[in-house]
Design a protein around this motif. Structure first.
Motif, PDB file in Angstrom:
ATOM      1  N   ARG A   2       0.839  -1.189   0.000  1.00  0.00           N
ATOM      2  CA  ARG A   2       0.000   0.000   0.000  1.00  0.00           C
ATOM      3  C   ARG A   2       0.884   1.253   0.000  1.00  0.00           C
ATOM      4  N   TYR A  16      -2.518   5.479  -8.961  1.00  0.00           N
ATOM      5  CA  TYR A  16      -3.461   4.426  -8.571  1.00  0.00           C
ATOM      6  C   TYR A  16      -3.653   3.439  -9.727  1.00  0.00           C
ATOM      7  N   GLY A  19      -0.708   1.290 -10.243  1.00  0.00           N
ATOM      8  CA  GLY A  19      -0.467   0.356  -9.162  1.00  0.00           C
ATOM      9  C   GLY A  19      -1.333  -0.882  -9.204  1.00  0.00           C
ATOM     10  N   CYS A  20      -2.526  -0.762  -9.790  1.00  0.00           N
ATOM     11  CA  CYS A  20      -3.478  -1.888  -9.775  1.00  0.00           C
ATOM     12  C   CYS A  20      -2.889  -3.179 -10.340  1.00  0.00           C
ATOM     13  N   GLY A  23      -0.620  -4.997  -7.934  1.00  0.00           N
ATOM     14  CA  GLY A  23      -1.137  -5.336  -6.622  1.00  0.00           C
ATOM     15  C   GLY A  23      -0.775  -4.314  -5.562  1.00  0.00           C
ATOM     16  N   ILE A  24      -0.499  -3.086  -6.007  1.00  0.00           N
ATOM     17  CA  ILE A  24      -0.198  -1.995  -5.079  1.00  0.00           C
ATOM     18  C   ILE A  24      -1.453  -1.151  -4.918  1.00  0.00           C
ATOM     19  N   GLU A  25      -1.959  -1.061  -3.703  1.00  0.00           N
ATOM     20  CA  GLU A  25      -3.128  -0.233  -3.422  1.00  0.00           C
ATOM     21  C   GLU A  25      -2.656   1.190  -3.130  1.00  0.00           C
ATOM     22  N   VAL A  26      -3.182   2.140  -3.869  1.00  0.00           N
ATOM     23  CA  VAL A  26      -2.813   3.545  -3.683  1.00  0.00           C
ATOM     24  C   VAL A  26      -3.977   4.299  -3.056  1.00  0.00           C
ATOM     25  N   GLN A  27      -3.705   4.961  -1.957  1.00  0.00           N
ATOM     26  CA  GLN A  27      -4.653   5.873  -1.336  1.00  0.00           C
ATOM     27  C   GLN A  27      -4.094   7.285  -1.440  1.00  0.00           C
ATOM     28  N   HIS A  38     -10.220   8.111  -1.958  1.00  0.00           N
ATOM     29  CA  HIS A  38      -9.924   7.248  -3.097  1.00  0.00           C
ATOM     30  C   HIS A  38      -9.351   8.132  -4.205  1.00  0.00           C
ATOM     31  N   LEU A  45     -12.325   7.794   2.480  1.00  0.00           N
ATOM     32  CA  LEU A  45     -12.231   6.404   2.894  1.00  0.00           C
ATOM     33  C   LEU A  45     -12.443   6.306   4.402  1.00  0.00           C
ATOM     34  N   ALA A  56       0.426   1.975   5.634  1.00  0.00           N
ATOM     35  CA  ALA A  56       1.100   2.117   4.345  1.00  0.00           C
ATOM     36  C   ALA A  56       2.513   1.534   4.396  1.00  0.00           C
TER      37      ALA A  56
END
Length: 381
Positions: A2, A16, A19-20, A23-27, A38, A45, A56
């Motif tokens: 993350r 974001y 990253g998808c 497999g990296i979640e970006v906030q 988001h 969120l 993170a």
């Protein structure tokens, strides 16, 4: 994994999306109210900023004008990349000039002004053709004034008279008679490995970037290597981690650094279509510790900014190699609403595609497009 990005604009959105697949979640953090959102929908969120920082794996920024209190908190976690000091260099032209001079990186002759009457000294030392820049909060042509001859000095001084120059000094630069504007976008990871993209040629209008072409035409190997060495000196000098953009003036076969951007950059958007690994993916790879990706160009590309308008035909997508990136913003004058990436096998073919693009967009919002299309068509194979 993350990544938490300070700033919730289009650059965080494109991080974001990059990253998808990894497999990296970006906030993202809306730095105006410390809310975690988001990056695409901008919806808040169900997490506090403190919780998001704790969960993170890495913290980063999408722009350099993040409130220092937030950067200080982020820096204490030792998760922030690039470092707070590197980010502040991009936010403060005085810091930027001091860094360039300390590392012996060529840039325009300049002086720092904290008292309005020091402008006369600048004219004596640098000549009467000057660019006057606010040291903070100036971008896209804002916070800049031009002195073209000494007789303008009283007018310029009047325009600056209400500024607090002790808090926000001025950087006064000698006006450079350059051939063209170039930028080098590169990336450095935590192990010190560096990869750079080809130089891009940038065309501005009223202080804003309108078109980038990469690789920039007519770049010699020597010029590319000179730009890469400048990048290496800066990145290593700051112990930099992430994507860094270096904007430069080309004067013959010499390069003068104009500005630094400690983040993913508008002139690197072409890499989303024109390179194996986009600048957004490479930035994420660097800050989380993944191997860096290939930065070579697949062929000539152009990035065309959509500024202050939404009235264009989506039929432009009929053009092969043409990709639309829409940011989902409310239209406002001089606001970057999206961009168009165009790829081709040759500069001539790229020029033809940009010429075709002119049919689908209003000329008043794309004033550099037609001329650039004609110029590219004339480049010999």
């Amino acid at each position: 994994m993350r990544v938490l990005v300070y700033g919730a604009g289009q650059l965080a959105q494109m991080m974001y999306l990059a990253g998808c697949p990894l497999g990296i979640e970006v906030q993202a953090v809306d730095v105006g109210n410390d809310t975690v959102v988001h990056p695409v929908s901008k919806r808040p969120l169900d997490t506090s900023l403190a919780q998001a920082i704790e969960s993170a794996d890495a913290l980063t920024v999408e722009f350099e004008h993040v409130p220092e209190r937030l950067l200080e908190d982020a820096s204490k976690t030792e998760k922030l990349s690039p470092s707070m000091n590197a980010i502040l260099v991009g936010a403060d032209r005085v810091r930027e000039k001091r860094l360039l001079d300390a590392l012996n990186v060529p840039n325009a002759a300049h002086q720092v002004v904290t008292y309005i009457d020091e402008l006369e000294d600048c004219v004596s030392a640098l000549g009467d053709k000057l660019i006057i820049k606010a040291s903070r909060d100036g971008y896209d042509g804002y916070g800049q004034w031009r002195l073209l001859e000494e007789g303008q000095l009283p007018e310029i001084k009047q325009a600056l008279s209400n500024l607090d120059l002790n808090t926000v000094p001025l950087v006064v630069e000698q006006m450079v008679n350059f051939d063209r504007e170039l930028s080098l976008v590169g990336v450095r990871d935590k192990d010190g490995d560096i990869k750079v993209y080809p130089l891009a040629e940038n065309l501005h209008h009223q202080g804003q970037l309108h078109v980038s072409v990469a690789p920039a035409p007519h770049v010699t190997d020597a010029l590319q290597k000179k730009a890469e060495e400048i990048f290496r000196v800066l990145a290593e000098g700051m112990n930099y981690v992430g994507v860094l953009a270096v904007e430069m003036f080309q004067c013959g076969e010499e390069l003068l650094v104009n500005e630094l951007a400690p983040r993913v950059h508008n002139s690197g958007h072409w890499s989303m279509s024109g390179s194996d690994t986009s600048q957004f993916e490479n930035h994420l790879r660097a800050v989380v510790g993944l191997p860096l990706g290939d930065t070579s160009a697949r062929g000539p590309s152009a990035m065309v900014n959509i500024i202050g308008c939404s009235s264009f035909s989506r039929d432009l997508l009929k053009i092969s190699g043409c990709h639309l990136h829409w940011y989902g913003k409310t239209v406002r004058e001089k606001r970057k609403m999206g961009h168009i990436n165009v790829t081709a096998d040759s500069y001539q073919a790229l020029g033809e595609k940009l010429e075709a693009l002119c049919q689908y967009v209003p000329n008043e919002y794309f004033p550099k497009l037609g001329k650039e299309a004609r110029k590219l068509k004339q480049i010999e194979a």
